[in-house]
Scaffold this motif. Structure first.
Motif, mmCIF file in Angstrom:
data_model
loop_
_atom_site.group_PDB
_atom_site.id
_atom_site.type_symbol
_atom_site.label_atom_id
_atom_site.label_comp_id
_atom_site.label_asym_id
_atom_site.label_seq_id
_atom_site.Cartn_x
_atom_site.Cartn_y
_atom_site.Cartn_z
ATOM 1 N N UNK A 24 0.859 -1.191 0.000
ATOM 2 C CA UNK A 24 0.000 0.000 0.000
ATOM 3 C C UNK A 24 0.885 1.228 0.000
ATOM 4 N N UNK A 25 0.283 2.372 -0.276
ATOM 5 C CA UNK A 25 1.014 3.639 -0.207
ATOM 6 C C UNK A 25 0.114 4.724 0.384
ATOM 7 N N UNK A 26 0.542 5.963 0.278
ATOM 8 C CA UNK A 26 -0.158 7.073 0.934
ATOM 9 C C UNK A 26 -1.545 7.360 0.368
ATOM 10 N N UNK A 27 -1.861 6.834 -0.819
ATOM 11 C CA UNK A 27 -3.171 7.058 -1.431
ATOM 12 C C UNK A 27 -4.153 5.927 -1.153
ATOM 13 N N UNK A 28 -3.725 4.924 -0.418
ATOM 14 C CA UNK A 28 -4.548 3.736 -0.228
ATOM 15 C C UNK A 28 -4.770 3.444 1.252
ATOM 16 N N UNK A 29 -5.799 2.653 1.526
ATOM 17 C CA UNK A 29 -6.014 2.215 2.903
ATOM 18 C C UNK A 29 -4.820 1.381 3.357
ATOM 19 N N UNK A 30 -4.410 1.589 4.602
ATOM 20 C CA UNK A 30 -3.261 0.841 5.115
ATOM 21 C C UNK A 30 -3.594 -0.653 5.203
ATOM 22 N N UNK A 31 -2.552 -1.467 4.985
ATOM 23 C CA UNK A 31 -2.721 -2.912 4.924
ATOM 24 C C UNK A 31 -3.352 -3.470 6.194
ATOM 25 N N UNK A 32 -2.900 -3.011 7.355
ATOM 26 C CA UNK A 32 -3.429 -3.557 8.601
ATOM 27 C C UNK A 32 -4.909 -3.241 8.760
ATOM 28 N N UNK A 33 -5.359 -2.119 8.230
ATOM 29 C CA UNK A 33 -6.790 -1.809 8.256
ATOM 30 C C UNK A 33 -7.563 -2.716 7.302
ATOM 31 N N UNK A 34 -6.990 -2.983 6.134
ATOM 32 C CA UNK A 34 -7.627 -3.894 5.176
ATOM 33 C C UNK A 34 -7.783 -5.279 5.786
ATOM 34 N N UNK A 35 -6.779 -5.701 6.579
ATOM 35 C CA UNK A 35 -6.810 -7.021 7.213
ATOM 36 C C UNK A 35 -7.506 -7.018 8.572
ATOM 37 N N UNK A 36 -8.167 -5.903 8.907
ATOM 38 C CA UNK A 36 -8.907 -5.799 10.177
ATOM 39 C C UNK A 36 -8.040 -6.165 11.376
ATOM 40 N N UNK A 37 -6.820 -5.656 11.348
ATOM 41 C CA UNK A 37 -5.879 -5.809 12.469
ATOM 42 C C UNK A 37 -5.445 -7.265 12.692
#
Length: 551
Positions: A358-371
Motif C-alpha cells: 500500500x502507499x499514501x493514497x490507499x487504505x493501510x494494509x493492517x486496516x484492510x486485514x482488520x488488524x
C-alpha cells in the motif's frame, strides 16, 4: 559542504534491496514543534539502516500550503517546517554513509495555485510568457462540453476546469468531501465524460484570448502544467539537475501518465526520455521510478524511460490473495505475465519492478486485514520474497492503521513509543493508529521477537544478504491447493525454494528433490518444525512460510 556519492555497484545493490516511503511530517520531530522534519529523519536513520532499508523515498518536501505538499510553491527550496537546504545536504550524506539511496517525490504534473508561475500566468496579457505554462479554455466552451470528471483511480470529483478566484484558491477537500459524500460517486458514466474531455483537449493550443478558466486534474489548488510548452520542459529539467547536484539519487515521478492532456503515451514517453537524458548528464546512475496507476499493459511502455514503475496491479492481487486466503498460484501466474509484458514492451533484458502492499493514497494494509497480525505477516513474507524492489510504506512494519475517507488519516504520525516520547510528531491527532485500537508502538515491538517489526527485519536481512533473493528470476510451482503459494528463485544456477501457506489450515507440501535432507538449508521459517520429513514432505502451518536454499 561536499556530497558523498555511492559507487555504481553500491547503487545496483541498493536498487535490489528494500525501499521505504516516508511522509516527513509524520515521522520524527527534532525541534519540539510537533512536526516531523529532516533532522528528525536523520536521527532515525540508524533505525532504518538496522531494519535493512536501502532506498528512502521522501514524499514532497517543498514549500506548499496543504499538509500533503503535493501543491508545490517553490521547487528549489525546502518547506520551512522541514528544515533547510543545509539540513538536506546533511541528510543525503548520512544516508550515503549508511549505504542508503535517497529519492525525492518530484511533483511536475502541476504546481500550486500560489506558485509564482501561476500568479504571473493570471495577468491580463496574451503576451505574458507564463501564460503558456498552463492550460486555459474559454468558460463558455467548458460549460457547453460539460467536462466535470475524469476516469482515473484517484478521481477528481470536483471537475477539471476551474475559474481563477477565491473559490479555487481556498478550496478545501475536507469540506467538499463532507458535503459530497452522500451524493457523489464515480461510476461508468464518468467514462463518457472522459471521452468528451479527450476530444476537447486533443491538439489543444493555448487560448489566444484572455480567459480565467484553467485545467486542474487533481485539485483546483493544483493547476496542471502545459508540457507542449518547451519552457516548462526546460524548467523541470533545470529543477531536476539542481537536486541531483545536491546529492539526490533519483526521483519518484508523480502522476507520470497525465503530463499530456488527454494522456498521450507517445508524447509522455518522449518527454520522460528527454528528462532521463538530462538527468543522466549529472548522474549516470540516476534512478527514476514512475507512478503510472494503471494495468501492466499500459505501464510497460514507460519502462523505456524509467528504471521502475509501481506495480499497482500486483498489489491488488497480492492483498486479495491474503484477504481471501486463496489463488496463490494464480497470483504467481499473473505476476509472471506482468514481468514478461514489462520486458517485451520496454525492450529491456531486466526490469526492477517496484512492488508494494500500500502507499499514501490507499487504505493501510493492517486496516484492510482488520488488524489481523497473521495476515499482515503473511503479506510481508510474500512481498519480501518476490522479485523486484519492494517498498514499505512508513509504519507498515509496525502495523499502523489508516483508511478513507480522508487522506491525512492514512498518513498519521509514526507510533514510536507507548509514552509521549521526545520526537513523537503531534501535528495530527491519530484517529486510527492508537494503542486503544490495538496498535503496538515500536519500542514495545522491538522487545518482542515475534512482533511484526521483527518479522519484517528478519525477512529484509535474509533478502538483502542473498543474491538469489535480490537478483533471482521467479519460477512458479503451480499447485491445485488454493492457499499455497510455491515458487523458486534462481540466480547463477543457484536456487531457493519458497513456500507460503496463506490459509488458516495446515498443509502438507512436497519439497523438491534438490532441497531434501542434506541438499538444502532452511534459512527462514515462521514455525518451529525445522526438519524436512524423510519422504520429502513437510507440514506447513497456517499463515506460515519456509525458505530453503539448495547447497
Amino acid at each position: 559542504m561536499s556530497i558523498k556519492h555511492l559507487t555504481s555497484e553500491s547503487v545496483r545493490r541498493c536498487l535490489h534491496g528494500v525501499g521505504y516511503e516516508i511522509f516527513v511530517q509524520s515521522f520524527f520531530d527534532s525541534n519540539g514543534d510537533g512536526i516531523g522534519d529532516l533532522n528528525g529523519l536523520r536521527q532515525k536513520l540508524n533505525y532504518l539502516s538496522d531494519l535493512g532499508i536501502t532506498v528512502i523515498w521522501l514524499m514532497p518536501i517543498h514549500p506548499a500550503k496543504t499538509y500533503h505538499k503535493y501543491d508545490v510553491e517553490d521547487y528549489m527550496d525546502i518547506h520551512p517546517n522541514y528544515g533547510t537546504i543545509d539540513d538536506f545536504r546533511h541528510l543525503v550524506n548520512e544516508c550515503h554513509e549508511r549505504g542508503i539511496l535517497l529519492i525525492l517525490d518530484l511533483v511536475a504534473n502541476h504546481t500550486s495555485y500560489d506558485h509564482p508561475w501561476f500568479k504571473q500566468a493570471q495577468l491580463n496579457s496574451v503576451t505574458n510568457p507564463y501564460r503558456d505554462y498552463y492550460i486555459w479554455m474559454d468558460s463558455e466552451r467548458v460549460q457547453k462540453l460539460g467536462l466535470n470528471a475524469f476516469d482515473t483511480p484517484d478521481a477528481n470529483l470536483v471537475g477539471l476546469w476551474h475559474k481563477v478566484g477565491p473559490e479555487s484558491e481556498h478550496f478545501d477537500w475536507e469540506t467538499f468531501e463532507k458535503k459530497s459524500k452522500t451524493n457523489i460517486s464515480v461510476n461508468k458514466d464518468d467514462r463518457v465524460t472522459s471521452k468528451l474531455h479527450e476530444k476537447s483537449l486533443t491538439n489543444l493550443k493555448p487560448e489566444q484570448t484572455i480567459t480565467n478558466t484553467y485545467y486542474a486534474l487533481f485539485d483546483p489548488r493544483m493547476p496542471d502544467l502545459n508540457y507542449d510548452c518547451e519552457h516548462v520542459q526546460d524548467e523541470m529539467c533545470h529543477i531536476g539537475r539542481r537536486w541531483l547536484e545536491l546529492g539526490v539519487d533519483g526521483f519518484r515521478l508523480d502522476a507520470a501518465k497525465y503530463f499530456y492532456k488527454p494522456p498521450r503515451l507517445k508524447s509522455n514517453i518522449t518527454w520522460w526520455t528527454k528528462f532521463r537524458n538530462e538527468m543522466s548528464r549529472i548522474n549516470p546512475s540516476v534512478y527514476l521510478i514512475g507512478e503510472v496507476w494503471d494495468l501492466s499493459t499500459q505501464i510497460a511502455p514507460y519502462l523505456r524511460s524509467f528504471d521502475s514503475v509501481f506495480n499497482f496491479e500486483l498489489a491488488d492481487i497480492l492483498i486479495s490473495c491474503i484477504l481471501y486466503e486463496g489463488n496463490g498460484s494464480l497470483m504467481l501466474k499473473s505476476y509472471m505475465k506482468i514481468l514478461n509484458t514489462y520486458i517485451k514492451e520496454s525492450d529491456k533484458k531486466e526490469v526492477i519492478d517496484a512492488i508494494f502492499l500500500s502507499n499514501h493514497d490507499q487504505n493501510r494494509v493492517m486496516s484492510v486485514f482488520n488488524n489481523n497480525l497473521s495476515k499482515a505477516k503473511m503479506a510481508a513474507a510474500l512481498l519480501l520474497t518476490l522479485p523486484g524492489l519492494p517498498f514499505i510504506y512508513y509504519g507498515e512494519e509496525i502495523g499502523m492503521l489508516g483508511r478513507k475517507p480522508y487522506d491525512k488519516y492514512r498518513r498519521e504520525p509514526f507510533l514510536w513509543s507507548s509514552t509521549n516520547c521526545q520526537g513523537q510528531t503531534t501535528w495530527l491527532e491519530s484517529l486510527y493508529t492508537k494503542i486503544s485500537n490495538g496498535c503496538i508502538p515500536l519500542d514495545k515491538q522491538l522487545e518482542d521477537s515475534n512482533s511484526l517489526v521483527n518479522h519484517y527485519k528478519k525477512l529484509i536481512h535474509i533478502r538483502c544478504q542473498s543474491d538469489i533473493l535480490c537478483f533471482g528470476l521467479l519460477r512458479p510451482i503451480i499447485t491445485k491447493i488454493r492457499c499455497l503459494c510455491l515458487f523458486e528463485r534462481e540466480y547463477n544456477n543457484k536456487f531457493i525454494f519458497i513456500a507460503h501457506n496463506i490459509g488458516s489450515r495446515r498443509q502438507c507440501i512436497t519439497i523438491p528433490e534438490i532441497y531434501r535432507q542434506n541438499k538444502g538449508k532452511i534459512i527462514f521459517s515462521t514455525q518451529n518444525e525445522n526438519q524436512i520429513m524423510n519422504n520429502g514432505e513437510f507440514n506447513l502451518n497456517e499463515y506460515s512460510s519456509i525458505i530453503i536454499e539448495s547447497d
